[in-house]
Structures are given as structure tokens and as C-alpha cells.
Design an enzyme around this catalytic site. Structure first.
Site, PDB file in Angstrom:
ATOM      1  N   ASP A   1      -9.956  -5.333  -4.096  1.00  0.00           N
ATOM      2  CA  ASP A   1      -9.235  -4.465  -2.882  1.00  0.00           C
ATOM      3  C   ASP A   1     -10.356  -3.106  -2.763  1.00  0.00           C
ATOM      4  OD1 ASP A   1      -7.671  -2.129  -2.175  1.00  0.00           O
ATOM      5  OD2 ASP A   1      -6.067  -3.512  -2.585  1.00  0.00           O
TER       6      ASP A   1
ATOM      7  N   HIS B   1      -7.395  -5.874   0.416  1.00  0.00           N
ATOM      8  CA  HIS B   1      -6.217  -4.982   0.749  1.00  0.00           C
ATOM      9  C   HIS B   1      -5.394  -5.660   2.071  1.00  0.00           C
ATOM     10  CE1 HIS B   1      -4.078  -1.262  -0.297  1.00  0.00           C
ATOM     11  NE2 HIS B   1      -3.945  -0.858   1.254  1.00  0.00           N
TER      12      HIS B   1
ATOM     13  N   SER C   1       0.763  -1.140  -0.057  1.00  0.00           N
ATOM     14  CA  SER C   1      -0.107  -0.085   0.108  1.00  0.00           C
ATOM     15  C   SER C   1       0.947   1.342   0.021  1.00  0.00           C
ATOM     16  CB  SER C   1      -1.021  -0.130   1.349  1.00  0.00           C
ATOM     17  OG  SER C   1      -2.008   1.034   1.169  1.00  0.00           O
TER      18      SER C   1
END
Lengths: 276, 276
Positions: free
Chosen positions: B222, B254, B146
Site C-alpha cells: 500500500d 491501496h 481508507s
């Protein structure tokens, strides 16, 4: 249907067969590898669509696919890339006419009487294979190289449920915006570009995608990469959130040396979809 | 430097250490996994940069990385994601301030006295590790999740020769055009967007790319994918002909359940670059 040759190959049989095609209105020749398991049961089938200038024979002899197909118990079919013969339209260029069918049904003269490779690969040949060989028509996947990668991707997205997985080696990704495509699509389908859209993998990806796994390999040193336009398909895959592995392979070019280098990966990828 | 804890782990040691950071002007804590081989020789190092809200601890406990690192004889370092503590600027939002350093050197108030995560990860911490542990500084690679994927990609492209390979799990790909990025880059770096470009993986890919292998995984489900903008990076990778595997993984979100599912692949990928 006539048997041209059958050779023992990785415990199975590599055959070449000729038949009168209703779609193409001429004799068509294809290669078929059947693994050892096909003696006793119907086996899954992986389509391999070839690129410009190829016949049924190129990938059959140079792609190093049979060994991996044997390991996974999968049949391989190698169709020709166009109708062929005297009395069939042709073009002096290598990228139009015989050897360059682009996996469409031509609607324009002089091509429309014979150039119906879409129907041939989508309908006629699968039915013939299921009738004559130990093929499980419920378990099919598709791959191809260059123009054949274009064919594999466009067939897979246009025929939902037909193929469990799709892959491509250096595919033509966006023919509607490439010199490998605009000439052929206008020649075969006419000037109305709306009729081209279902034969463009990037446009199809934006519109509908594929309900299954997808694997695409392209060499970073591919000498035709400007014509392939992988960036258009890469963007469309990510924008759609399409399940996929899109790989740029360092140093590889457009040849069968590239294709054979990654054949193991592609057949293992399809085997996972075909055997689960 | 103070040892907070050391635990036996997959034949090696998972340690946590605290030190006074010159870059961030505060105490900083990091996790370091050393495989068994580090008792006798210097080992390659893989950086794992974490995402928003994380400390050094999240990936260390949830990413399931140590087992694969042990198998390949690789050290792992887990830095914190920002300076922390009383007297250090913060923001009520989870995506700004402490836990959200974005791997930049802040030039704007109130952040600039402490928020120098670029210098910390690019300069200070690697030097400290090489001085104090059995690390081979000539063999480093980098990954992250991320915001940490953003950090890994931007460090790798800005520091040629530093890292042999780069990968990312669901990275923020185009922060200069995303709500995960515009707020932070303007807050830390000011309104002049030209200063943001070297902290945007898609812009860096267009401009320079990475001289080595790259692996990127993002889940198709996600929940933050609109903020990550993977399509921008996918297009840039293909347009540059960057050696890369860009994968969209079906059904994954995610979370660390996603990260841990593909950790084996990522560490094997880095091991190939680090051990050849």
C-alpha cells in the site's frame, strides 16, 4: 531406526518411530503421518511442533490433523519436545527441562549435553526423514502450538527458503519479555540476552520477517494469553508489512479443542503454499 | 427523495437517489443496491463508506460488491463522503473539505454549517433507508476503504449494538497520530485532541473495542501505508483480545483492484453475522 507402531489412518499410515539421535545423544521418538500418495511419490511435509509437557503423541492423537493432511496429500511429522530419559537433566517445573526444550541448543549446564532441540528439528530429523520416507524435502512448511508455535515461527524466520509457509496456534510470541521464556532462555542460553534474540518471534519479525505466507490464531479466552504476548507480534507484523493473517478467535482457550477447531484452516493454508 | 437512476443488477436493483439532508443542509446523493429478496421481505444492510476524493459512485462501480451481496441476499448502501456544492466550504487539497468529510461532525469554521457526516451516516441516512426501502434496520453491518475504513471502525466502536460486524480495507487506523488525520481532525474539530479520540480506531480499540467480529485487510505494498499506521491497530486488537482477523495481503496496493480482490471474503464475513 525402530518402528514402534504403524496404523492405517485416512487411507495412509500413522507411524511412530524411535532412533538414536546424534544431536540429543539419546533415543528420540517421533510420529509421522504419510498420506496414501506417499506409496507412489514423494509428498510435501508439514512439521507440527508441540507445546510444553507434550511428547510426540499429544498432537498425533488430539489435533485432528491427519484427515485434512490426507485430503491435501501432505505428510505430517510430530517430533518430541525435548530429550528424555534417565541420566538426562530435568527440573521439577513443567516448563523447564524434559518436555520443555524450547527448540534451542542449550549452551549452559546442566542442559548442554542433551538439550539440542534446534539442531534436532532443523537438521537431524529432516535429513533422517528424507533418507527413510517418501518425503519431498524441497516442499516443507511448519506449524506448532504454544511453545511449538514459538518453535515454528523462530525456525521459519531463521531458516530462509526452508519452509514455504508458517503458521502457529497460540504461540509464545515474545519469550524474551515473558515468564514463558525468560526463565528458559536464561537457563538454556545464559544471561546474555543478545543470544536470546534469534529465539524470539517478535524480535525476529522486527529484524527480518518471513519470506512467505504466515497464519497465526490465538483464542481470546486463552488462559495463558498474558504469557503469550500476541500484541507484540501483531504490532511487529504490521510494522514490517509482513504478509500474514493474524486472528483472535472469540471464546477459544489454549487447549487442543482450540487447535483442532482451526486445523482445517491451517492445513489448507499450508497446502496452498506446498502445492503451487 | 428523487430517483436518479435504477439499473437491474445481479437479479436486484442498483439505484442512485438524491435527497435534501437535514444534517448536511444540502442535497446528498447515495447508491443503494437491493437484492432480489428485497421484493418480498426486508433484507440486511451492509454500509460501504468510501475514501478520500470518492463520491457515492466509485465503490458502486469499481468494488465488485453487488454480485456477492446478491449471493447472500444483502443490501449495500454507498453514501457520499461529504456535503458538496456551491456555497459549501472547500479546500484546494484533495484530503480536506469536499470529498474528505472524515465521518465527523465539524465544530469549527468554515466547516461546521455543512460538514456533519457523522450525523448523516449514523442517524439521518439509516432512518431514511428504513422508511423508504425494504431494509431490516435490526440487521446492519459496516465496512469501508481508507478514510471509509476509519469511518466504519469508529462508527462501529462508538455505536454498540448498531452493527453486527465491522470490516475495513486499508483503513486509516490512527488518524490522531498521522498526517492523514491530524490536519483534518484539527480543522474539523479544533486543536483540543481529547475531542479527536472517539474518531481514532486505535484509541477506541484500546478504550472499548467492538462487541462482534472484525475483519481488516491491508496491502503490504500500500503506497499510503505509513499514513494508515496498521501496526497501531494490530497491537491494540491483540492487547484487548478483540475477536478479529487482521490480515496483511502480499503485494496489494491501496486501489480498488485490492478492494475488489477481497470483497468476496468481506461480504461472506458480514453475511455470517447478518444471517445468524
Amino acid at each position: 531406526m525402530e518402528t514402534i507402531s504403524e496404523n492405517a489412518c485416512f487411507g495412509g499410515v500413522q507411524g511412530v518411530y524411535r532412533h538414536k539421535s546424534d544431536s540429543c545423544r539419546c533415543d528420540m521418538t517421533f510420529g509421522l503421518f504419510l498420506p496414501e500418495e506417499a506409496r507412489d511419490e514423494n509428498v510435501p511435509l508439514l512439521w507440527y511442533l508441540s507445546g510444553l509437557t507434550c511428547t510426540h503423541e499429544n498432537a498425533m492423537t488430539k489435533a485432528a490433523a491427519q484427515g485434512w493432511a490426507a485430503e491435501h496429500g501432505i505428510a505430517l511429522v510430530f517430533p518430541d519436545t525435548s530429550p528424555r530419559g534417565e541420566g538426562i537433566a530435568n527440573d521439577d517445573a513443567f516448563d523447564m527441562g524434559q518436555g520443555a526444550g524450547f527448540y534451542v541448543n542449550a549452551t549452559e549446564d546442566p542442559w548442554k549435553p542433551h538439550f539440542r532441540m534446534w539442531d534436532y528439528v532443523a537438521e537431524e530429523l529432516p535429513a533422517l526423514l528424507a533418507r527413510n520416507f517418501a518425503i519431498d524435502a524441497e516442499r516443507q512448511s511448519i506449524t506448532g502450538h504454544s511453545m511449538g508455535g514459538h518453535g515454528a515461527l523462530t525456525l521459519a524466520m531463521n531458516l530462509p527458503e526452508r519452509y514455504r509457509s508458517v503458521s502457529a496456534f497460540s504461540p509464545i510470541c515474545n519469550p524474551a519479555s515473558s515468564d514463558w521464556g525468560r526463565k528458559q532462555l536464561s537457563g538454556y542460553l545464559g544471561a546474555d540476552e543478545s543470544k536470546w534474540a534469534r529465539h524470539d518471534a517478535s524480535l525476529l519479525m522486527r529484524e527480518k520477517g518471513f519470506d512467505g505466507p504466515m497464519l497465526i490464531d490465538t483464542g481470546t479466552n486463552d488462559q495463558f494469553i498474558e504469557l503469550l504476548r500476541p500484541e507484540t507480534l501483531a504490532e511487529a507484523i504490521a510494522a514490517r508489512r509482513q504478509q500474514a493473517a493474524f486472528r483472535m478467535q472469540p471464546g477459544y482457550d489454549h487447549s487442543y479443542f482450540f487447535v483442532s477447531s482451526f486445523m482445517e484452516d491451517h492445513i489448507a493454508f499450508h497446502a496452498e503454499a506446498l502445492w503451487t
